[in-house]
Design an enzyme around this catalytic site. Sequence first.
Site, PDB file in Angstrom:
ATOM      1  N   HIS A   1      12.793  -0.670  -1.037  1.00 16.34           N
ATOM      2  CA  HIS A   1      11.798  -1.694  -1.334  1.00 16.34           C
ATOM      3  C   HIS A   1      12.436  -3.059  -1.111  1.00 16.34           C
ATOM      4  O   HIS A   1      13.549  -3.329  -1.575  1.00 16.34           O
ATOM      5  CB  HIS A   1      11.332  -1.543  -2.784  1.00 16.34           C
ATOM      6  CG  HIS A   1      10.613  -2.735  -3.310  1.00 16.34           C
ATOM      7  ND1 HIS A   1       9.514  -3.274  -2.679  1.00 16.34           N
ATOM      8  CD2 HIS A   1      10.842  -3.512  -4.411  1.00 16.34           C
ATOM      9  CE1 HIS A   1       9.090  -4.324  -3.369  1.00 16.34           C
ATOM     10  NE2 HIS A   1       9.876  -4.487  -4.412  1.00 16.34           N
TER      11      HIS A   1
ATOM     12  N   ASN B   1       8.598 -10.342  -0.819  1.00 14.05           N
ATOM     13  CA  ASN B   1       8.297  -9.086  -1.514  1.00 14.05           C
ATOM     14  C   ASN B   1       6.789  -8.840  -1.460  1.00 14.05           C
ATOM     15  O   ASN B   1       6.019  -9.503  -2.155  1.00 14.05           O
ATOM     16  CB  ASN B   1       8.781  -9.184  -2.962  1.00 14.05           C
ATOM     17  CG  ASN B   1       8.521  -7.926  -3.773  1.00 14.05           C
ATOM     18  OD1 ASN B   1       7.803  -7.032  -3.348  1.00 14.05           O
ATOM     19  ND2 ASN B   1       9.103  -7.863  -4.955  1.00 14.05           N
TER      20      ASN B   1
ATOM     21  N   CYS C   1       5.714  -2.019  -7.335  1.00  9.85           N
ATOM     22  CA  CYS C   1       6.610  -1.948  -6.178  1.00  9.85           C
ATOM     23  C   CYS C   1       7.115  -0.536  -5.887  1.00  9.85           C
ATOM     24  O   CYS C   1       7.674  -0.284  -4.817  1.00  9.85           O
ATOM     25  CB  CYS C   1       7.784  -2.892  -6.374  1.00  9.85           C
ATOM     26  SG  CYS C   1       7.287  -4.632  -6.491  1.00  9.85           S
TER      27      CYS C   1
END
Length: 333
Positions: free
Chosen positions: A255, A285, A112
């Site tokens: 993020h 996500n 990520c």
Amino acid sequence: MQGIRFCATGAALPHTSISNEALSQRVDTSDEWIRSRTGITARRIAAEQENLTTLASAAGRLALERAGWDPKSLDLILLATSSPDDLFGSAPRVQAQLGASSAVAFDLTAACSGFLFALITASQYLRTGAMGRALVIGADQLSRWVDWNDRSTCVLFGDGAGAVAIEACGADQDGLLGFRMASDGRKADCLSLRQVASRQELIPGISSQLGGFEPIAMNGQEVYKFAVREVPAVLQELLKSTGTKPEALDWLLLHQANQRILNAVAERLGLPEAKVLSNLAHYGNTSAATIPVMLHEAVQAGLVKPGHLIASSGFGAGLSWGAALWRWSGPTP
């Protein structure tokens, strides 16, 4: 040393969307349970005709079109992904699909944090004058590595790709004002996608490991504590080092992992909710894709305009985290 100009964005998302209500048909969960804990209401899942390479190529192609660049003018394609179609690398296939025959292309794996790390890495090639134009793509297809019977993880992840076109410019026009990167491998087990442990016998007394990976495993509580501790700290350090007051920021672009994390970081920095970019509700996500997809949508919506100052942070598996401060210079819709 040359400067970095942020020129254009692109994004590509699968057509199939699975809502929280639809997901509750498979696992014991509900829309209220998911939304209250994550802020997610739906996620995109790649269909049979879609994969990481096609999504990454579509996002990159759109960024090139918006920048007005001939693909052959690219020097570098850096693909941030932890879920390639080919373990030897998917970036060269993206290069071929884009027709960017002059560009070197390779993958960068940092989960990520991947897009932010790739953006910083690509900028170093441009700063030295070794290269003039780069396409930085963040893309992941984590749906193929999720245990869809584990409600603690399957509700979180989705698929997608985003891209940003950057080029070298004069130092007086530099748009990348600073960055920080960090890792702590001692906490790697908090979020992992491990190889399977099974082996096969080759000849008597000698065996080899079988290829393959286990589903994503995560200690959600530990990852949350890590994020709300380290992300505000690295952003505050970056702002201090660049002499930037939080109130001078136009946007906070994090993020997109969990809405509670986004809210907690903004609160620590003293930033109002109106300055926090978020599309987590619609996509979940998407790992390395979250930051460039959110940036693309904000530019397309006319929220991010030339001259706007953006503080960004990526964080996740590794554990890894980082931050960058940049000034947007690309076109408006």
